[in-house]
Design an enzyme around this catalytic site. Structure first.
Site, PDB file in Angstrom:
ATOM      1  N   TYR A  49      -9.209   3.250  -9.360  1.00  0.00           N
ATOM      2  CA  TYR A  49      -9.543   3.264  -7.947  1.00  0.00           C
ATOM      3  C   TYR A  49     -10.360   1.680  -7.663  1.00  0.00           C
ATOM      4  O   TYR A  49     -11.242   1.260  -8.407  1.00  0.00           O
ATOM      5  CB  TYR A  49     -10.363   4.462  -7.669  1.00  0.00           C
ATOM      6  CG  TYR A  49     -10.686   4.720  -6.078  1.00  0.00           C
ATOM      7  CD1 TYR A  49      -9.319   5.000  -5.244  1.00  0.00           C
ATOM      8  CD2 TYR A  49     -11.740   4.979  -5.496  1.00  0.00           C
ATOM      9  CE1 TYR A  49      -9.655   5.174  -4.072  1.00  0.00           C
ATOM     10  CE2 TYR A  49     -12.038   5.429  -4.260  1.00  0.00           C
ATOM     11  CZ  TYR A  49     -10.884   5.539  -3.509  1.00  0.00           C
ATOM     12  OH  TYR A  49     -10.977   5.541  -2.063  1.00  0.00           O
ATOM     13  N   ARG A 170      12.212  10.239  -0.958  1.00  0.00           N
ATOM     14  CA  ARG A 170      13.468  10.009  -1.738  1.00  0.00           C
ATOM     15  C   ARG A 170      14.294  10.907  -2.343  1.00  0.00           C
ATOM     16  O   ARG A 170      15.258  10.866  -3.199  1.00  0.00           O
ATOM     17  CB  ARG A 170      12.491   9.641  -3.543  1.00  0.00           C
ATOM     18  CG  ARG A 170      11.640   8.367  -3.000  1.00  0.00           C
ATOM     19  CD  ARG A 170      10.930   7.930  -4.292  1.00  0.00           C
ATOM     20  NE  ARG A 170      10.161   6.904  -4.195  1.00  0.00           N
ATOM     21  CZ  ARG A 170       9.682   6.093  -5.224  1.00  0.00           C
ATOM     22  NH1 ARG A 170       9.731   6.428  -6.475  1.00  0.00           N
ATOM     23  NH2 ARG A 170       9.251   4.892  -5.111  1.00  0.00           N
ATOM     24  N   TYR A 235      -0.889   0.922   1.844  1.00  0.00           N
ATOM     25  CA  TYR A 235      -2.215   1.821   1.864  1.00  0.00           C
ATOM     26  C   TYR A 235      -2.250   2.577   0.631  1.00  0.00           C
ATOM     27  O   TYR A 235      -3.045   3.493   0.417  1.00  0.00           O
ATOM     28  CB  TYR A 235      -2.237   2.752   3.064  1.00  0.00           C
ATOM     29  CG  TYR A 235      -1.278   3.761   3.331  1.00  0.00           C
ATOM     30  CD1 TYR A 235      -1.729   4.985   2.858  1.00  0.00           C
ATOM     31  CD2 TYR A 235      -0.037   3.564   3.826  1.00  0.00           C
ATOM     32  CE1 TYR A 235      -0.910   5.992   2.931  1.00  0.00           C
ATOM     33  CE2 TYR A 235       0.859   4.521   4.099  1.00  0.00           C
ATOM     34  CZ  TYR A 235       0.501   5.973   3.604  1.00  0.00           C
ATOM     35  OH  TYR A 235       1.343   6.888   3.577  1.00  0.00           O
ATOM     36  N   PHE A 260      -4.314  -2.122   2.965  1.00  0.00           N
ATOM     37  CA  PHE A 260      -5.568  -1.343   3.755  1.00  0.00           C
ATOM     38  C   PHE A 260      -5.976  -0.145   2.960  1.00  0.00           C
ATOM     39  O   PHE A 260      -5.605   0.695   2.189  1.00  0.00           O
ATOM     40  CB  PHE A 260      -4.683  -0.455   4.789  1.00  0.00           C
ATOM     41  CG  PHE A 260      -5.685   0.596   5.638  1.00  0.00           C
ATOM     42  CD1 PHE A 260      -6.054   0.104   6.847  1.00  0.00           C
ATOM     43  CD2 PHE A 260      -5.617   1.765   5.410  1.00  0.00           C
ATOM     44  CE1 PHE A 260      -7.031   0.904   7.571  1.00  0.00           C
ATOM     45  CE2 PHE A 260      -6.388   2.740   5.972  1.00  0.00           C
ATOM     46  CZ  PHE A 260      -7.193   2.287   7.228  1.00  0.00           C
TER      47      PHE A 260
END
Length: 331
Positions: A49, A170, A235, A260
């Site tokens: 992260y 998907r 993002y 983002f």
């Protein structure tokens, strides 16, 4: 949360008791009612992260709480008020002590679980649609991972705002044809195929914005589907692969690519005035039932390992939430 990310989660996470801390004059003791398990939490546990705390740490970025006690200088909150802790880390706890400035009051009559999911995914969707490019009603936007929590919020907000939306998933079973937008099934491996499908849907109208939660080859598929001068906003990191964009799209079609992260957007001084309006607007939309996120299952905090295993399952149709010890009293 502790030790190496190479070890299984059930060997790295434990429930522990903490001593109650005294309150400072501007602090508030809150009891967590419900907390979400976000992709950000899982990325952080695996040291992938943007912000990585030192081990050991208490996970959790999002939830809703009730005020239990206030410091002597806090006069605008009372015990029993419901609040969102914003910018507060470590919310997978029964109780927390936080600064008053980190709490946003919310209505006490609204559904607890929906409020617990308000801070991250709806805010991300709101900023992506409102503050990346100027989108007029009737213009086209495309997103992948359209059945994710953020994707669900984007669908609901786009319908509310009059935006034409293409939802890419998907698997055929992920299509929610009764919900906002036009649906396409595409695995992201053949950009030209997706582009042709998009042109059939839009009848050649411009696609001004692409919202990418996956990365890897899926980024190229969205970029190819955009019109010249379109913007692709990455993002999410669901594929775990580097973002792939063809130089032809960047050089000759002037496709703009931007990353983002909601936390960075809120920290940017240029967004200060816009940021003040995000949560009031979202709370209003939630009250109007414009925003409503699906919940698959709720676990007590004591069963966090089962909740994490469930959240990692493919094909889920809703969010996995945790509840704290005060939840039953304030449902």
């Amino acid at each position: 949360m502790s030790t190496s990310p190479d070890r299984p989660l059930d060997e790295r996470i434990r429930i522990r008791e903490a001593t109650r801390q005294p309150l400072g004059p501007t602090q508030v003791r809150i009891g967590m009612l419900a907390m979400t398990i976000l992709p950000a939490d899982l990325l952080q546990m695996n040291q992938q992260y943007g912000h990585q705390p030192e081990l050991p740490y208490v996970p959790g970025h999002e939830g809703v709480a009730v005020v239990l006690e206030t410091g002597r200088e806090v006069s605008d909150l009372q015990p029993g008020d419901r609040v969102l802790p914003l910018g507060v880390f470590g919310v997978w706890s029964d109780e927390l002590v936080v600064q008053r400035r980190s709490l946003v009051p919310v209505p006490s009559h609204a559904p607890v679980l929906q409020q617990a999911m308000l801070a991250a995914n709806p805010a991300t969707a709101w900023v992506l649609l409102q503050h990346q490019v100027t989108i007029q009603p009737g213009q086209w936007v495309i997103q992948n991972a359209a059945n994710s929590a953020v994707g669900q919020c984007i669908r609901q907000l786009a319908t509310h705002m009059g935006i034409q939306l293409i939802n890419v998933v998907r698997r055929p079973e992920a299509v929610a044809s009764d919900e906002g937008g036009h649906w396409l099934v595409d695995d992201g491996q053949d950009p030209d195929s997706l582009q042709q499908s998009v042109r059939q849907v839009t009848r050649g109208a411009p696609v001004v914005l692409g919202l990418d939660a996956i990365g890897g080859k899926a980024s190229q598929a969205l970029a190819t589907s955009l019109s010249p001068q379109g913007r692709l906003v990455l993002y999410g990191l669901l594929s775990g692969e580097p973002c792939s964009i063809c130089a032809h799209d960047l050089v000759f079609r002037n496709i703009e690519v931007q990353g983002f992260w909601l936390a960075n957007w809120f920290l940017d001084p240029n967004n200060r005035q816009k940021a003040k309006n995000v949560y009031p607007e979202l709370m209003k939309l939630a009250t109007q039932n414009v925003l409503r996120i699906k919940v698959e299952r709720v676990y007590p905090l004591s069963e966090v390992l089962g909740a994490l295993a469930h959240s990692a399952q493919a094909g889920r149709c809703g969010k996995i939430l945790l509840t704290g010890m005060h939840h039953r009293e304030h449902q």
